[in-house]
Scaffold this motif. Structure first.
Motif, PDB file in Angstrom:
ATOM      1  N   LYS A 235       0.827  -1.190   0.000  1.00 26.14           N
ATOM      2  CA  LYS A 235       0.000   0.000   0.000  1.00 26.14           C
ATOM      3  C   LYS A 235       0.872   1.255   0.000  1.00 26.14           C
ATOM      4  CE  LYS A 235      -3.863  -2.142   2.513  1.00 26.14           C
ATOM      5  NZ  LYS A 235      -4.749  -2.030   3.717  1.00 26.14           N
ATOM      6  N   ASP A 237       0.642   5.591   0.392  1.00 28.60           N
ATOM      7  CA  ASP A 237      -0.156   6.745   0.813  1.00 28.60           C
ATOM      8  C   ASP A 237       0.185   7.927  -0.086  1.00 28.60           C
ATOM      9  OD1 ASP A 237      -1.557   8.723   2.009  1.00 28.60           O
ATOM     10  OD2 ASP A 237      -0.644   8.528   4.001  1.00 28.60           O
ATOM     11  N   THR A 239      -1.881  10.679  -0.234  1.00 26.78           N
ATOM     12  CA  THR A 239      -2.747  11.793   0.155  1.00 26.78           C
ATOM     13  C   THR A 239      -1.972  13.092   0.335  1.00 26.78           C
ATOM     14  OG1 THR A 239      -2.511  11.129   2.485  1.00 26.78           O
ATOM     15  CG2 THR A 239      -4.399  10.251   1.265  1.00 26.78           C
TER      16      THR A 239
END
Length: 262
Positions: A235, A237, A239
């Motif tokens: 995963k 990130d 953002t």
């Protein structure tokens, strides 16, 4: 017409498969068995041919363990007249299965006018038994058939080839036809059909009865293993706008070096 259908009993697609303790096969004690899906098309086609040729009979033949006869009873519930089961281990190779089917057909006392089967079994995917059986019986054979029409003596079949094209064959009966999905829509067994199937003849034979022995084995199975578990996914990130460029760079790098898709 004497119509024969060769069926195989395979593990349900939702069954969890576990290798046996010695690795020579799979653990079969807790498996739910079903008729091989491609063989359902063969049974349906046999019933359609029977309906078009008055006085015809449909006989279903299977090689495998006797502990569960679901496939044969399902075929008879659909409308087949009788069945033969050659009792044997479920891990026979294609040559032994074909020879056992040949012996069972001969034991029936009926000369086959048409033999049908599915194009392959979904468990081992060998795609060999119909062709081997046809060779043993010296019959013409067409596989991967998606279209069937004709009479009790001559038929025209269509088979799929690579690229989505179709080949058309004119075949004189008797013949061996291996059916593919699309040739028809298999009927469901009705409740009256299920009840009638319990009273229809089911003859059990041994391998010795059909002239098959261990000397006929061509393939020995060993070291069955489950495939390795898939590694956990990664995963990222993204953002944080300040880190997005680096995240994209990292993802592209992994797609190129690990996944090797770009």
């Amino acid at each position: 017409m004497n119509i024969f259908v060769c069926v195989k009993q395979v593990p349900d697609t939702e069954t969890k498969i576990v290798p046996s303790g010695d690795g020579s096969f799979i653990e079969t004690s807790s498996i739910k068995w079903i008729m091989n899906p491609y063989d359902e098309f063969a049974v349906e086609q046999a019933l359609l041919v029977q309906a078009a040729n008055a006085g015809s009979t449909v006989t279903v033949v299977r090689v495998g363990s006797v502990k569960d006869t679901e496939a044969l009873r399902t075929a008879m519930a659909m409308g087949a007249d009788d069945a033969f089961l050659v009792e044997a281990a479920d891990n026979l190779d294609s040559y032994m299965i074909a020879k056992a089917l040949k012996g069972a057909i001969e034991k029936s006392g009926k000369t086959p006018d048409l033999i049908l089967s599915g194009k392959q079994a979904i468990d081992d995917d060998c795609l060999q038994v119909p062709q081997i059986l046809a060779t043993m019986l010296n019959l013409p054979s067409v596989s991967v058939v998606v279209g069937y029409e004709g009479s009790a003596t001559d038929i025209t079949v269509k088979r799929e080839v690579e690229g989505g094209a179709l080949e058309v064959y004119g075949v004189k009966l008797p013949a061996m036809i291996a059916c593919n999905k699309g040739i028809n829509t298999p009927r469901y067994a009705s409740l009256p059909g299920i009840m009638k199937a319990k009273k229809k003849p089911l003859t059990t034979l041994s391998l010795a009865d059909v002239g098959v022995s261990d000397a006929d084995k061509r393939v020995k199975y060993s070291n069955f293993q489950l495939p390795p578990e898939k590694p956990p996914g990664k995963k990222f990130d993204a953002t944080d706008a300040a880190k997005q460029a680096q995240v994209v760079k990292d993802v592209v790098g992994l797609l190129r070096t690990e996944a090797k898709v770009i």
